[in-house]
Design a protein around this motif. Structure first.
Motif, PDB file in Angstrom:
ATOM      1  N   TYR A   1       0.924  -1.151  -0.136  1.00 31.09           N
ATOM      2  CA  TYR A   1      -0.106  -0.140   0.092  1.00 31.09           C
ATOM      3  C   TYR A   1       0.707   1.367  -0.122  1.00 31.09           C
ATOM      4  O   TYR A   1       0.355   2.389   0.137  1.00 31.09           O
ATOM      5  N   GLY A   2       1.999   1.031  -0.256  1.00 30.01           N
ATOM      6  CA  GLY A   2       3.144   2.298  -0.300  1.00 30.01           C
ATOM      7  C   GLY A   2       2.700   2.887  -1.529  1.00 30.01           C
ATOM      8  O   GLY A   2       2.177   2.856  -2.404  1.00 30.01           O
ATOM      9  N   ARG A   3       3.509   4.257  -1.716  1.00 27.56           N
ATOM     10  CA  ARG A   3       3.441   5.305  -2.767  1.00 27.56           C
ATOM     11  C   ARG A   3       3.735   4.411  -3.891  1.00 27.56           C
ATOM     12  O   ARG A   3       3.313   4.831  -5.134  1.00 27.56           O
ATOM     13  N   GLY A   4       4.788   3.419  -3.935  1.00 23.90           N
ATOM     14  CA  GLY A   4       5.026   2.975  -5.216  1.00 23.90           C
ATOM     15  C   GLY A   4       5.614   3.882  -6.110  1.00 23.90           C
ATOM     16  O   GLY A   4       5.300   3.900  -7.470  1.00 23.90           O
ATOM     17  N   ASP A   5       6.528   4.697  -5.807  1.00 21.73           N
ATOM     18  CA  ASP A   5       7.359   5.599  -6.953  1.00 21.73           C
ATOM     19  C   ASP A   5       8.219   4.860  -7.836  1.00 21.73           C
ATOM     20  O   ASP A   5       8.337   3.677  -7.626  1.00 21.73           O
ATOM     21  N   SER A   6       8.545   5.637  -8.857  1.00 20.98           N
ATOM     22  CA  SER A   6       9.271   5.011  -9.786  1.00 20.98           C
ATOM     23  C   SER A   6      10.513   4.473  -9.341  1.00 20.98           C
ATOM     24  O   SER A   6      11.271   5.091  -8.304  1.00 20.98           O
ATOM     25  N   LEU A   7      11.188   3.319  -9.700  1.00 21.04           N
ATOM     26  CA  LEU A   7      12.266   2.741  -9.401  1.00 21.04           C
ATOM     27  C   LEU A   7      13.293   3.044 -10.422  1.00 21.04           C
ATOM     28  O   LEU A   7      14.595   2.705 -10.435  1.00 21.04           O
ATOM     29  N   LYS A   8      13.054   3.965 -11.474  1.00 23.81           N
ATOM     30  CA  LYS A   8      14.116   4.308 -12.449  1.00 23.81           C
ATOM     31  C   LYS A   8      15.051   5.306 -12.146  1.00 23.81           C
ATOM     32  O   LYS A   8      15.908   5.599 -13.001  1.00 23.81           O
ATOM     33  N   ARG A   9      14.482   5.989 -11.176  1.00 21.80           N
ATOM     34  CA  ARG A   9      15.234   7.268 -11.158  1.00 21.80           C
ATOM     35  C   ARG A   9      16.660   7.327 -10.711  1.00 21.80           C
ATOM     36  O   ARG A   9      17.758   8.043 -11.237  1.00 21.80           O
ATOM     37  N   ALA A  10      17.051   6.423  -9.680  1.00 23.30           N
ATOM     38  CA  ALA A  10      18.639   6.501  -9.156  1.00 23.30           C
ATOM     39  C   ALA A  10      19.487   5.738 -10.175  1.00 23.30           C
ATOM     40  O   ALA A  10      19.280   4.683 -10.513  1.00 23.30           O
ATOM     41  N   GLY A  11      20.294   6.461 -10.883  1.00 25.56           N
ATOM     42  CA  GLY A  11      21.308   5.841 -11.766  1.00 25.56           C
ATOM     43  C   GLY A  11      21.033   5.100 -13.012  1.00 25.56           C
ATOM     44  O   GLY A  11      21.706   4.266 -13.314  1.00 25.56           O
ATOM     45  N   CYS A  12      19.706   5.737 -13.430  1.00 26.56           N
ATOM     46  CA  CYS A  12      19.061   4.955 -14.777  1.00 26.56           C
ATOM     47  C   CYS A  12      19.460   5.704 -15.895  1.00 26.56           C
ATOM     48  O   CYS A  12      19.630   7.135 -15.945  1.00 26.56           O
ATOM     49  N   ALA A  13      19.542   5.278 -17.256  1.00 23.70           N
ATOM     50  CA  ALA A  13      19.868   5.905 -18.279  1.00 23.70           C
ATOM     51  C   ALA A  13      18.487   6.975 -18.611  1.00 23.70           C
ATOM     52  O   ALA A  13      17.518   6.660 -18.138  1.00 23.70           O
ATOM     53  N   PRO A  14      19.115   8.284 -18.950  1.00 20.21           N
ATOM     54  CA  PRO A  14      17.886   8.971 -19.144  1.00 20.21           C
ATOM     55  C   PRO A  14      16.808   8.708 -20.419  1.00 20.21           C
ATOM     56  O   PRO A  14      17.355   7.872 -21.292  1.00 20.21           O
ATOM     57  N   HIS A  15      15.750   9.181 -20.599  1.00 16.33           N
ATOM     58  CA  HIS A  15      14.774   8.795 -21.329  1.00 16.33           C
ATOM     59  C   HIS A  15      15.348   9.501 -22.851  1.00 16.33           C
ATOM     60  O   HIS A  15      15.808  10.368 -22.925  1.00 16.33           O
ATOM     61  N   THR A  16      15.080   8.481 -23.867  1.00 16.21           N
ATOM     62  CA  THR A  16      15.574   9.346 -25.133  1.00 16.21           C
ATOM     63  C   THR A  16      14.381   8.795 -26.043  1.00 16.21           C
ATOM     64  O   THR A  16      13.740   7.707 -25.922  1.00 16.21           O
ATOM     65  N   PHE A  17      13.764   9.640 -26.959  1.00 17.82           N
ATOM     66  CA  PHE A  17      13.132   9.348 -28.106  1.00 17.82           C
ATOM     67  C   PHE A  17      13.836   9.352 -29.338  1.00 17.82           C
ATOM     68  O   PHE A  17      13.989  10.412 -29.677  1.00 17.82           O
ATOM     69  N   SER A  18      14.077   8.239 -30.114  1.00 14.20           N
ATOM     70  CA  SER A  18      14.703   8.437 -31.448  1.00 14.20           C
ATOM     71  C   SER A  18      13.749   8.034 -32.399  1.00 14.20           C
ATOM     72  O   SER A  18      14.350   7.992 -33.524  1.00 14.20           O
ATOM     73  N   ASN A  19      12.502   7.724 -32.248  1.00 11.04           N
ATOM     74  CA  ASN A  19      11.709   7.490 -33.355  1.00 11.04           C
ATOM     75  C   ASN A  19      10.368   8.603 -33.549  1.00 11.04           C
ATOM     76  O   ASN A  19      10.295   9.381 -32.656  1.00 11.04           O
TER      77      ASN A  19
END
Ligand code: SAM
Ligand code: FES
Length: 360
Positions: free
Chosen positions: A342-360
């Protein structure tokens, strides 16, 4: 396909920066039960390793079904003049948020059609009030807006935003969304990421004109976007839409896409969608939870309105009391040997992950 070969293809997909279309299409063509078991088992291992056994819960409030858009699959589209339109008041939204809070759920999802008249300052006030009264995360899902609105709501305290690409194939997107713009949808996703929202996207499986190639493109899009959340829904025909006579999506294909979303994203939050629970008239969400999903999204929209948020017919839990949802979900999750978080369940991507990119 030999099992060792399937395993090798899955390993390649898992390890690739962007998986090859041919590998993805080979997996999307699997039909044999044992072969599918390998895919779902692989996704389940990735899920356990990267997000654990807990199943996160998000409470949805569908606060308006007014929509200016023309999505050919959606019962809310502006051409459906048989639908009673509504919008909850600020007080109704806050009372519903209180119900979600009392149920112990720590994320509220505010979802609506795309309203021309949605006053961005009104929504800012709603977000501020929720953040002031309750210690919970706020997720928005109100469609395409200008960057300034997204910024206003972020500053007001919104944490997350869901905007599905629906299909990453620009040609198919244009066919299914007359008068709308694929480029603008991409612009919105880019703005949301840049503004620091935990950003979710996703697709619909089984759309008219969709091919295995375009589904493989969706998986590549999920990987390239490095989204915090990914939602895969099966198409369910709505009789008052242009696609009303088309067949509903295949459940297995939807589960294959859920599994691939897990394998390429690793730690994105992926719901067992309500549409998966509604597709066959019986609840198939446990199958999605066993194929990589880790989120459930019970609907808290107040009873007089929820039947009017009819994006497709026979939606799950339209007549149930929302307060009964947590118990029902806990039972579902417990039978799978997992537990509700029942926690907030924030993103697990934030720490030390590659930034978002959109190439298409
Ligand atoms: N207006 C917001 C937006 O466009 O992001 C959110 C509301 S929209 C009604 C929520 C989602 O419903 C869409 O992203 C789409 O994937 C899904 N949806 C609409 N019609 C559907 C259908 N017939 N079958 C399955 N999913 C559908
Ligand atoms: Fe309303 Fe597509 S019809 S967002």
């Amino acid at each position: 396909m030999a099992h060792s070969h399937i395993h090798a293809v899955l390993q390649r997909i898992y390890a690739a920066d962007v998986p090859e279309p041919a590998d993805l299409e080979a997996i999307l063509r699997l039909a044999d039960e044992d072969e599918l078991g390998l895919l779902f088992g692989f996704a389940d291992v990735v899920r356990r390793e990267y997000v654990g056994d807990a199943v996160l819960v998000r409470g949805i409030i569908e606060f308006s079904n007014v929509c200016r858009n023309t999505c050919m699959y959606c019962g809310l589209n502006r051409h459906n003049d048989q639908l009673t339109r509504y919008r909850l008041t600020r007080e109704e939204i806050l009372a519903t948020a209180a119900n979600i809070w009392q149920a112990g759920v720590k994320t509220v999802v505010l979802q609506s059609g795309e309203e021309d008249n949605l006053d961005s300052r009104w929504l800012r006030q709603v977000i501020e009030d929720i953040r002031k009264d309750f210690d919970m995360a706020v997720t928005l899902s109100v469609g395409e807006r200008c960057r300034e609105d997204y910024e206003l709501w972020k500053q007001a305290g919104a944490d997350r935003y869901l905007l599905k690409i629906e299909t990453s194939d620009p040609r198919l997107y244009r066919e299914l969304h007359p008068g709308m713009s694929f480029e603008n949808r991409m612009r919105c996703l880019r703005d949301l990421v840049e503004l620091g929202y935990q950003t979710g996207s996703g697709n619909i499986v089984g759309l008219k004109g969709q091919t295995t190639r375009s589904l493989a493109g969706d998986v590549r899009f999920f990987k390239q976007g490095n989204f915090d959340m990914i939602s895969v829904s099966p198409f369910i025909p709505h009789p008052q839409t242009a696609l009303g006579d088309e067949p509903a999506a295949d459940l297995t294909m939807t589960l294959k896409m859920t599994a691939l979303a897990r394998i390429v994203s690793r730690n994105a939050h992926i719901p067992a969608t309500t549409a998966i629970g509604s597709l066959r008239g019986r609840d198939e969400r446990p199958k999605a939870l066993a194929a990589g999903a880790n989120v459930l999204m019970p609907n808290f929209t107040p009873a007089p309105y929820r039947r009017y948020y009819e994006i497709y017919p026979n939606k799950r839990c339209v007549s149930e009391d929302p307060q009964a949802c947590p118990g029902c979900l806990e039972q579902m999750v417990a039978t799978m040997g997992r537990r509700v978080d029942y926690g907030r369940g924030d993103s697990l991507k934030r720490a030390g992950c590659a930034p978002h990119t959109f190439s298409n």
